[in-house]
Scaffold this motif. Structure first.
Motif, mmCIF file in Angstrom:
data_model
loop_
_atom_site.group_PDB
_atom_site.id
_atom_site.type_symbol
_atom_site.label_atom_id
_atom_site.label_comp_id
_atom_site.label_asym_id
_atom_site.label_seq_id
_atom_site.Cartn_x
_atom_site.Cartn_y
_atom_site.Cartn_z
ATOM 1 N N PHE A 196 -0.270 -5.639 -9.900
ATOM 2 C CA PHE A 196 -0.217 -4.192 -9.709
ATOM 3 C C PHE A 196 -1.519 -3.548 -10.172
ATOM 4 N N VAL A 197 -2.090 -2.705 -9.306
ATOM 5 C CA VAL A 197 -3.252 -1.897 -9.675
ATOM 6 C C VAL A 197 -2.816 -0.444 -9.611
ATOM 7 N N ARG A 198 -2.777 0.170 -10.785
ATOM 8 C CA ARG A 198 -2.386 1.578 -10.854
ATOM 9 C C ARG A 198 -3.585 2.443 -10.509
ATOM 10 N N THR A 199 -3.394 3.348 -9.557
ATOM 11 C CA THR A 199 -4.465 4.244 -9.136
ATOM 12 C C THR A 199 -4.339 5.595 -9.823
ATOM 13 N N ASP A 200 -5.416 6.341 -9.773
ATOM 14 C CA ASP A 200 -5.442 7.692 -10.322
ATOM 15 C C ASP A 200 -4.791 8.631 -9.306
ATOM 16 N N GLU A 201 -3.849 9.459 -9.759
ATOM 17 C CA GLU A 201 -3.097 10.296 -8.816
ATOM 18 C C GLU A 201 -3.953 11.328 -8.082
ATOM 19 N N VAL A 202 -5.113 11.654 -8.623
ATOM 20 C CA VAL A 202 -6.009 12.600 -7.963
ATOM 21 C C VAL A 202 -7.132 11.870 -7.218
ATOM 22 N N LEU A 203 -7.769 10.921 -7.885
ATOM 23 C CA LEU A 203 -8.911 10.214 -7.305
ATOM 24 C C LEU A 203 -8.514 9.002 -6.471
ATOM 25 N N GLY A 204 -7.278 8.551 -6.614
ATOM 26 C CA GLY A 204 -6.833 7.392 -5.857
ATOM 27 C C GLY A 204 -7.681 6.171 -6.156
ATOM 28 N N ILE A 205 -7.991 5.408 -5.108
ATOM 29 C CA ILE A 205 -8.788 4.195 -5.306
ATOM 30 C C ILE A 205 -10.259 4.493 -5.541
ATOM 31 N N SER A 206 -10.674 5.754 -5.384
ATOM 32 C CA SER A 206 -12.088 6.077 -5.587
ATOM 33 C C SER A 206 -12.482 6.138 -7.063
ATOM 34 N N ASP A 207 -11.517 6.162 -7.964
ATOM 35 C CA ASP A 207 -11.817 6.135 -9.397
ATOM 36 C C ASP A 207 -12.561 4.833 -9.697
ATOM 37 N N PRO A 208 -13.738 4.895 -10.336
ATOM 38 C CA PRO A 208 -14.544 3.687 -10.560
ATOM 39 C C PRO A 208 -13.806 2.569 -11.312
ATOM 40 N N LEU A 265 0.806 -1.220 0.000
ATOM 41 C CA LEU A 265 0.000 0.000 0.000
ATOM 42 C C LEU A 265 0.836 1.266 0.000
ATOM 43 N N ASP A 266 0.630 2.079 -1.032
ATOM 44 C CA ASP A 266 1.156 3.437 -1.073
ATOM 45 C C ASP A 266 0.066 4.342 -0.484
ATOM 46 N N PHE A 267 0.424 5.531 -0.041
ATOM 47 C CA PHE A 267 -0.570 6.474 0.486
ATOM 48 C C PHE A 267 -0.948 7.529 -0.556
ATOM 49 N N ASP A 268 0.068 8.276 -1.033
ATOM 50 C CA ASP A 268 -0.178 9.416 -1.929
ATOM 51 C C ASP A 268 -0.618 8.920 -3.305
ATOM 52 N N GLY A 269 -1.752 9.432 -3.768
ATOM 53 C CA GLY A 269 -2.298 8.993 -5.049
ATOM 54 C C GLY A 269 -3.090 7.704 -4.932
ATOM 55 N N VAL A 270 -3.242 7.195 -3.719
ATOM 56 C CA VAL A 270 -4.023 5.986 -3.476
ATOM 57 C C VAL A 270 -5.119 6.292 -2.462
ATOM 58 N N LEU A 271 -4.719 6.729 -1.273
ATOM 59 C CA LEU A 271 -5.680 7.031 -0.212
ATOM 60 C C LEU A 271 -6.085 8.498 -0.179
ATOM 61 N N HIS A 272 -5.410 9.310 -0.960
ATOM 62 C CA HIS A 272 -5.724 10.740 -1.089
ATOM 63 C C HIS A 272 -4.977 11.279 -2.320
ATOM 64 N N HIS A 273 -5.193 12.537 -2.627
ATOM 65 C CA HIS A 273 -4.517 13.209 -3.749
ATOM 66 C C HIS A 273 -3.010 13.001 -3.620
ATOM 67 N N GLU A 274 -2.313 12.903 -4.756
ATOM 68 C CA GLU A 274 -0.876 12.631 -4.724
ATOM 69 C C GLU A 274 -0.018 13.824 -4.304
ATOM 70 N N ALA A 275 -0.544 15.034 -4.354
ATOM 71 C CA ALA A 275 0.256 16.234 -4.093
ATOM 72 C C ALA A 275 0.342 16.532 -2.591
ATOM 73 N N VAL A 276 1.078 15.700 -1.885
ATOM 74 C CA VAL A 276 1.274 15.878 -0.446
ATOM 75 C C VAL A 276 2.642 16.508 -0.227
ATOM 76 N N LEU A 311 -1.148 -1.506 -4.616
ATOM 77 C CA LEU A 311 -1.910 -0.314 -5.007
ATOM 78 C C LEU A 311 -0.947 0.860 -5.017
ATOM 79 N N ASP A 312 -0.810 1.505 -6.183
ATOM 80 C CA ASP A 312 0.149 2.599 -6.290
ATOM 81 C C ASP A 312 -0.179 3.435 -7.520
ATOM 82 N N ASP A 313 0.066 4.739 -7.437
ATOM 83 C CA ASP A 313 -0.109 5.592 -8.613
ATOM 84 C C ASP A 313 1.186 5.705 -9.412
ATOM 85 N N ASP A 314 2.289 5.218 -8.859
ATOM 86 C CA ASP A 314 3.592 5.280 -9.528
ATOM 87 C C ASP A 314 3.775 4.014 -10.372
ATOM 88 N N TRP A 315 3.700 4.161 -11.672
ATOM 89 C CA TRP A 315 3.789 3.019 -12.584
ATOM 90 C C TRP A 315 5.165 2.886 -13.244
#
Length: 178
Positions: free
Chosen positions: A153-165, A22-33, A138-142
């Protein structure tokens, strides 16, 4: 001379179990932390004004993992290098925190050599060490993910994270096959 007895070697936590990296940024919240020495981690005002908050998708991950109580979590986030595994895990809701068994980075590693590796290589190295029964990341870094790890690997959306449908659907499908 006596023979060496391998039974005394303790297997790493997660050996033979299903693991979620589990990554945090871009997964559980916006990537710009960003990190402030006085405030700690924060999202810039323009992201907060759009409704983004730290760990906003953590409840969604709790819900997704609820039917899978055996799945353990290994943190694969840069937060571990700043706060340690315990300090990073402490920021998660209790339902996720209790699943955390470690991190891809630990204090016995050379930090400079670790950060020079792409995230996928960091995860693959941990998979080789832990020997889980099955795993997902789960990570937005591909960038730089080894091809032999892409099925996990499940690539997440860097803004929507895992909430992207679309991400949520892919994650649910892969999670059910764990």
């Amino acid at each position: 001379m006596r023979e060496w007895d391998a039974s005394f070697v303790k297997a790493p936590k997660g050996a033979g179990e299903p693991i979620l990296y589990l990554d945090f940024d871009g997964v559980l919240h916006h990537e710009a932390v960003y990190l402030s020495p006085s405030k700690g981690p924060y999202l810039k005002a323009e992201h907060r004004s759009c409704g983004h908050v730290l760990f906003q998708h953590a409840p969604l991950l709790v819900e997704m993992l609820d039917p899978y109580p055996a799945v353990k979590i290994v943190l694969s986030t840069s937060w571990v290098r700043t706060y340690g595994c315990y300090g990073a895990a402490k920021r998660l809701p209790p339902a996720l925190r209790k699943r955390v068994i470690g991190a891809t980075f630990h204090s016995r590693m050379r930090e400079d050599a670790f950060i020079d590796q792409p995230r996928g290589v960091q995860v693959r190295n941990d998979v080789r060490r832990r020997q889980p029964r099955a795993w997902l990341a789960l990570d937005d870094d591909w960038v730089g993910w080894p091809t032999d790890c892409l099925d996990n690997f499940v690539r997440t959306d860097e803004v929507l994270g895992i909430s992207d449908p679309d991400v949520l659907a892919r994650f649910a499908e892969k999670l059910s096959s764990l």
